[in-house]
Design a protein around this motif. Structure first.
Motif, PDB file in Angstrom:
ATOM      1  N   MET A 278     -45.466  52.014  54.584  1.00 51.27           N
ATOM      2  CA  MET A 278     -45.142  52.021  53.121  1.00 51.27           C
ATOM      3  C   MET A 278     -44.183  51.122  52.602  1.00 51.27           C
ATOM      4  SD  MET A 278     -44.941  52.718  50.041  1.00 51.27           S
ATOM      5  CE  MET A 278     -43.446  53.398  49.642  1.00 51.27           C
ATOM      6  N   ARG A 279     -44.565  49.788  52.337  1.00 56.13           N
ATOM      7  CA  ARG A 279     -43.378  49.072  52.458  1.00 56.13           C
ATOM      8  C   ARG A 279     -42.850  48.922  50.685  1.00 56.13           C
ATOM      9  NH1 ARG A 279     -47.347  46.921  55.781  1.00 56.13           N
ATOM     10  NH2 ARG A 279     -47.965  45.684  54.055  1.00 56.13           N
ATOM     11  N   PHE A 280     -43.499  49.665  49.863  1.00 55.76           N
ATOM     12  CA  PHE A 280     -42.954  49.577  48.387  1.00 55.76           C
ATOM     13  C   PHE A 280     -41.794  50.279  48.456  1.00 55.76           C
ATOM     14  CE2 PHE A 280     -47.779  49.425  47.545  1.00 55.76           C
ATOM     15  CZ  PHE A 280     -47.806  47.942  47.481  1.00 55.76           C
ATOM     16  N   GLU A 281     -41.056  50.021  47.181  1.00 54.15           N
ATOM     17  CA  GLU A 281     -40.052  51.146  46.986  1.00 54.15           C
ATOM     18  C   GLU A 281     -40.198  52.449  46.917  1.00 54.15           C
ATOM     19  OE1 GLU A 281     -38.103  49.094  43.348  1.00 54.15           O
ATOM     20  OE2 GLU A 281     -37.290  47.719  44.595  1.00 54.15           O
ATOM     21  N   SER A 282     -39.146  53.418  47.368  1.00 51.18           N
ATOM     22  CA  SER A 282     -39.596  54.727  47.349  1.00 51.18           C
ATOM     23  C   SER A 282     -38.449  55.322  46.479  1.00 51.18           C
ATOM     24  CB  SER A 282     -39.790  55.233  48.789  1.00 51.18           C
ATOM     25  OG  SER A 282     -40.032  56.596  48.845  1.00 51.18           O
ATOM     26  N   LEU A 283     -38.307  56.709  46.734  1.00 49.94           N
ATOM     27  CA  LEU A 283     -37.372  57.761  46.101  1.00 49.94           C
ATOM     28  C   LEU A 283     -36.043  57.387  45.818  1.00 49.94           C
ATOM     29  CD1 LEU A 283     -37.082  60.448  44.609  1.00 49.94           C
ATOM     30  CD2 LEU A 283     -36.532  61.565  46.860  1.00 49.94           C
ATOM     31  N   ASP A 284     -35.362  56.646  46.986  1.00 51.41           N
ATOM     32  CA  ASP A 284     -33.998  56.302  46.690  1.00 51.41           C
ATOM     33  C   ASP A 284     -33.770  55.276  45.543  1.00 51.41           C
ATOM     34  OD1 ASP A 284     -35.405  54.267  48.151  1.00 51.41           O
ATOM     35  OD2 ASP A 284     -33.512  53.417  49.009  1.00 51.41           O
ATOM     36  N   LYS A 285     -34.842  54.599  45.264  1.00 50.44           N
ATOM     37  CA  LYS A 285     -34.750  53.556  44.125  1.00 50.44           C
ATOM     38  C   LYS A 285     -34.907  54.075  42.805  1.00 50.44           C
ATOM     39  CE  LYS A 285     -33.966  49.733  46.291  1.00 50.44           C
ATOM     40  NZ  LYS A 285     -33.743  50.380  47.763  1.00 50.44           N
ATOM     41  N   SER A 286     -35.284  55.413  42.707  1.00 50.39           N
ATOM     42  CA  SER A 286     -35.634  56.341  41.563  1.00 50.39           C
ATOM     43  C   SER A 286     -34.437  57.121  41.159  1.00 50.39           C
ATOM     44  CB  SER A 286     -36.902  57.229  41.701  1.00 50.39           C
ATOM     45  OG  SER A 286     -37.807  56.231  42.288  1.00 50.39           O
ATOM     46  N   LEU A 287     -33.430  57.282  42.225  1.00 43.77           N
ATOM     47  CA  LEU A 287     -32.280  58.204  41.743  1.00 43.77           C
ATOM     48  C   LEU A 287     -31.052  57.498  41.122  1.00 43.77           C
ATOM     49  CD1 LEU A 287     -32.634  60.569  45.145  1.00 43.77           C
ATOM     50  CD2 LEU A 287     -33.502  60.932  42.747  1.00 43.77           C
ATOM     51  N   ASP A 288     -30.319  57.993  40.650  1.00 43.01           N
ATOM     52  CA  ASP A 288     -29.075  57.311  40.145  1.00 43.01           C
ATOM     53  C   ASP A 288     -28.245  57.085  41.284  1.00 43.01           C
ATOM     54  OD1 ASP A 288     -26.613  56.810  39.014  1.00 43.01           O
ATOM     55  OD2 ASP A 288     -26.712  58.459  37.447  1.00 43.01           O
ATOM     56  N   PRO A 289     -27.788  55.787  41.553  1.00 42.48           N
ATOM     57  CA  PRO A 289     -27.153  55.716  42.862  1.00 42.48           C
ATOM     58  C   PRO A 289     -25.566  56.421  42.728  1.00 42.48           C
ATOM     59  CG  PRO A 289     -27.247  53.627  41.480  1.00 42.48           C
ATOM     60  CD  PRO A 289     -28.256  54.527  40.889  1.00 42.48           C
ATOM     61  N   ARG A 290     -25.117  56.660  41.443  1.00 45.18           N
ATOM     62  CA  ARG A 290     -23.743  57.155  41.272  1.00 45.18           C
ATOM     63  C   ARG A 290     -24.076  58.642  41.460  1.00 45.18           C
ATOM     64  NH1 ARG A 290     -23.172  54.337  36.053  1.00 45.18           N
ATOM     65  NH2 ARG A 290     -25.532  55.071  36.259  1.00 45.18           N
ATOM     66  N   ASN A 291     -25.072  59.256  41.051  1.00 44.50           N
ATOM     67  CA  ASN A 291     -25.473  60.740  41.262  1.00 44.50           C
ATOM     68  C   ASN A 291     -26.585  61.032  41.520  1.00 44.50           C
ATOM     69  OD1 ASN A 291     -25.503  63.463  40.672  1.00 44.50           O
ATOM     70  ND2 ASN A 291     -24.945  63.400  38.451  1.00 44.50           N
ATOM     71  N   PRO A 292     -26.896  61.397  42.737  1.00 41.94           N
ATOM     72  CA  PRO A 292     -28.329  61.585  43.161  1.00 41.94           C
ATOM     73  C   PRO A 292     -28.999  62.615  42.888  1.00 41.94           C
ATOM     74  CG  PRO A 292     -26.491  61.629  45.141  1.00 41.94           C
ATOM     75  CD  PRO A 292     -25.943  61.209  43.928  1.00 41.94           C
ATOM     76  N   GLY A 293     -28.311  63.658  42.035  1.00 43.68           N
ATOM     77  CA  GLY A 293     -28.386  64.943  41.301  1.00 43.68           C
ATOM     78  C   GLY A 293     -29.535  64.722  40.118  1.00 43.68           C
ATOM     79  N   LEU A 294     -29.427  63.203  39.733  1.00 42.15           N
ATOM     80  CA  LEU A 294     -30.229  62.620  38.676  1.00 42.15           C
ATOM     81  C   LEU A 294     -31.121  61.368  38.946  1.00 42.15           C
ATOM     82  CD1 LEU A 294     -27.227  62.412  35.982  1.00 42.15           C
ATOM     83  CD2 LEU A 294     -29.075  64.183  36.137  1.00 42.15           C
ATOM     84  N   THR A 295     -32.313  61.378  38.048  1.00 45.10           N
ATOM     85  CA  THR A 295     -33.122  60.326  38.259  1.00 45.10           C
ATOM     86  C   THR A 295     -32.414  58.810  37.610  1.00 45.10           C
ATOM     87  OG1 THR A 295     -34.161  60.525  36.122  1.00 45.10           O
ATOM     88  CG2 THR A 295     -34.952  61.496  38.339  1.00 45.10           C
ATOM     89  N   VAL A 296     -33.055  57.688  37.675  1.00 39.77           N
ATOM     90  CA  VAL A 296     -32.412  56.713  36.977  1.00 39.77           C
ATOM     91  C   VAL A 296     -32.343  56.826  35.561  1.00 39.77           C
ATOM     92  CG1 VAL A 296     -32.656  54.915  39.107  1.00 39.77           C
ATOM     93  CG2 VAL A 296     -34.675  55.369  37.393  1.00 39.77           C
ATOM     94  N   GLU A 297     -33.198  57.790  35.219  1.00 39.83           N
ATOM     95  CA  GLU A 297     -33.312  57.940  33.524  1.00 39.83           C
ATOM     96  C   GLU A 297     -32.350  58.863  33.462  1.00 39.83           C
ATOM     97  OE1 GLU A 297     -36.198  58.471  35.791  1.00 39.83           O
ATOM     98  OE2 GLU A 297     -37.349  56.596  35.436  1.00 39.83           O
ATOM     99  N   GLY A 298     -31.637  59.552  34.036  1.00 36.95           N
ATOM    100  CA  GLY A 298     -30.613  60.509  33.772  1.00 36.95           C
ATOM    101  C   GLY A 298     -31.288  61.848  33.733  1.00 36.95           C
ATOM    102  N   LEU A 299     -32.560  62.208  34.211  1.00 38.45           N
ATOM    103  CA  LEU A 299     -33.033  63.611  34.221  1.00 38.45           C
ATOM    104  C   LEU A 299     -32.721  64.077  35.573  1.00 38.45           C
ATOM    105  CD1 LEU A 299     -36.458  62.312  32.557  1.00 38.45           C
ATOM    106  CD2 LEU A 299     -34.516  63.537  31.338  1.00 38.45           C
ATOM    107  N   PRO A 300     -33.048  65.252  35.614  1.00 34.15           N
ATOM    108  CA  PRO A 300     -32.933  66.073  37.087  1.00 34.15           C
ATOM    109  C   PRO A 300     -33.553  65.614  38.018  1.00 34.15           C
ATOM    110  CG  PRO A 300     -33.417  67.568  34.969  1.00 34.15           C
ATOM    111  CD  PRO A 300     -33.653  66.497  34.490  1.00 34.15           C
ATOM    112  N   ALA A 301     -33.003  65.451  39.322  1.00 34.01           N
ATOM    113  CA  ALA A 301     -33.691  64.734  40.363  1.00 34.01           C
ATOM    114  C   ALA A 301     -34.789  65.736  40.827  1.00 34.01           C
ATOM    115  CB  ALA A 301     -32.581  64.560  41.368  1.00 34.01           C
ATOM    116  N   PRO A 302     -36.017  65.139  41.310  1.00 32.40           N
ATOM    117  CA  PRO A 302     -37.027  65.845  41.833  1.00 32.40           C
ATOM    118  C   PRO A 302     -36.699  67.259  42.662  1.00 32.40           C
ATOM    119  CG  PRO A 302     -37.579  63.737  42.194  1.00 32.40           C
ATOM    120  CD  PRO A 302     -36.150  63.691  41.872  1.00 32.40           C
TER     121      PRO A 302
END
Ligand SMILES: C[S@@+](CC[C@H](N)C(=O)[O-])C[C@H]1O[C@@H](n2cnc3c(N)ncnc32)[C@H](O)[C@@H]1O
Length: 311
Positions: A278-302
């Motif tokens: 599964m060579r596409f991007e995955s969850l790590d690219k959807s989380l805020d790199p500075r705060n993995p408790g948030l998504t890149v949109e600033g919403l609570p992580a999954p």
């Protein structure tokens, strides 16, 4: 050509003709390429099926290195492999998801499944169906409108050749409530549905008296359910991510009783990640790199909840 046993004969009033038509070049531009890959799979004789271990699959008594290489190439043509893992001879399909971890959280609550007929709504390639058959289920019908996942099941079935496991290219909106199942699963589907309450009511209608459902979904640990205005963790089409209070209420409103929360787990980048299958991007690219408790949109992580309800 479809195999003889590619439709559960007891589902007489499900839309069989429509489902069959979806396996066609008219309905999907990649269908012929995928089917050619399946047709090019080497004819290998499966030994005992391994359905009760993390990587579902089988051994092959006599498989040459060339056959294994050919098999791997054919299966790679069905990229992206999201749910698994699978072990087909020496070919290890390291899927995006460690679905075996989700199964380990679910299996103790389901218990032995002897004699049970199960419907898995949004089943992906059918990984959980294999595990449920391994736990004794009589028959598992999965439905998933994403054709490549149905093709992956077709490829695995070609090797494992199980008489009672189907993955049909149908959405939940395509099936009538005329037939009821002992277990109805909906895992990772609710937040994609426009009307989540209607989805749960439909699950109830599909559940046998005395049967049970598994509701697994993203949830928020918040006073209010979340209705993302735009994307959530880069996913489009997310209607609602409920909190547990709303989710329990919707299950109760649908008619389910004895509703039990059996698991609440954050999704980690170890459980969902990019792999060579599964060579596409995955969850790590959807989380805020500075705060993995948030998504890149600033919403609570999954965060995912799993509940069981009884009819
Ligand atoms: C997040 S995945 C979950 C897969 C699997 N159930 C699991 O828990 O790992 C959601 C699946 O639902 C399927 N899906 C999307 N819309 C659907 C619908 N209308 N009816 C049934 N399945 C649907 C998608 O194709 C996808 O395979």
């Amino acid at each position: 050509m479809p195999q003889a046993n590619d439709w559960p004969s007891w589902l007489t009033d499900w839309p069989e003709a429509e489902a069959r038509q979806r396996f066609s070049a008219e309905k999907h531009g990649d269908y012929l390429r995928w089917q050619a890959a399946i047709d090019a799979m080497p004819a290998l004789e499966a030994g005992a099926l391994q359905l009760s271990q993390a990587a579902v699959g089988c051994d092959f008594a006599d498989a040459s290195a060339e056959q294994i290489q050919q098999l791997e190439q054919c299966l790679q043509a069905l990229h992206p492999w999201r749910k698994g893992p699978f072990q087909l001879g020496s070919v290890h399909i390291d899927t995006e998801w460690h679905s075996d971890w989700k199964w380990d959280r679910l299996a103790p609550a389901m218990g032995g499944l002897e004699g049970q007929r199960i419907l898995d709504i949004g089943c992906g390639n059918g990984y959980f169906g294999w595990r449920m058959l391994g736990a004794g289920a009589d028959a598992v019908v999965g439905i998933d409108p994403t054709l490549v996942f149905c093709m992956q099941h077709r490829a695995v079935q070609r090797l494992l050749d199980h008489p009672n496991h189907w993955v049909l290219p149908l959405g939940v909106e395509d099936i009538p409530a005329s037939h009821r199942f002992d277990w109805v699963l909906s895992m990772g589907v609710l937040y994609h549905r426009k009307n989540p309450q209607e989805h749960i009511k439909q699950m109830y209608a599909l559940t046998e008296d005395g049967g049970k459902c598994v509701m697994e979904t993203l949830v928020v640990d918040a006073a209010d359910s979340l209705y993302p205005q735009d994307r959530y963790a880069r996913m489009r089409n997310i209607g609602v991510i409920p909190n547990l209070t709303d989710l329990r209420q919707w299950m109760t409103d649908a008619g389910y009783q004895n509703i039990e929360l059996i698991d609440l787990s954050p999704t980690t980048t170890e459980e969902q990640r990019t792999t060579s299958w599964m060579r596409f991007e995955s969850l790590d690219k959807s989380l805020d790199p500075r705060n993995p408790g948030l998504t890149v949109e600033g919403l609570p992580a999954p965060l995912r909840a799993m509940l069981i309800g009884a009819r």
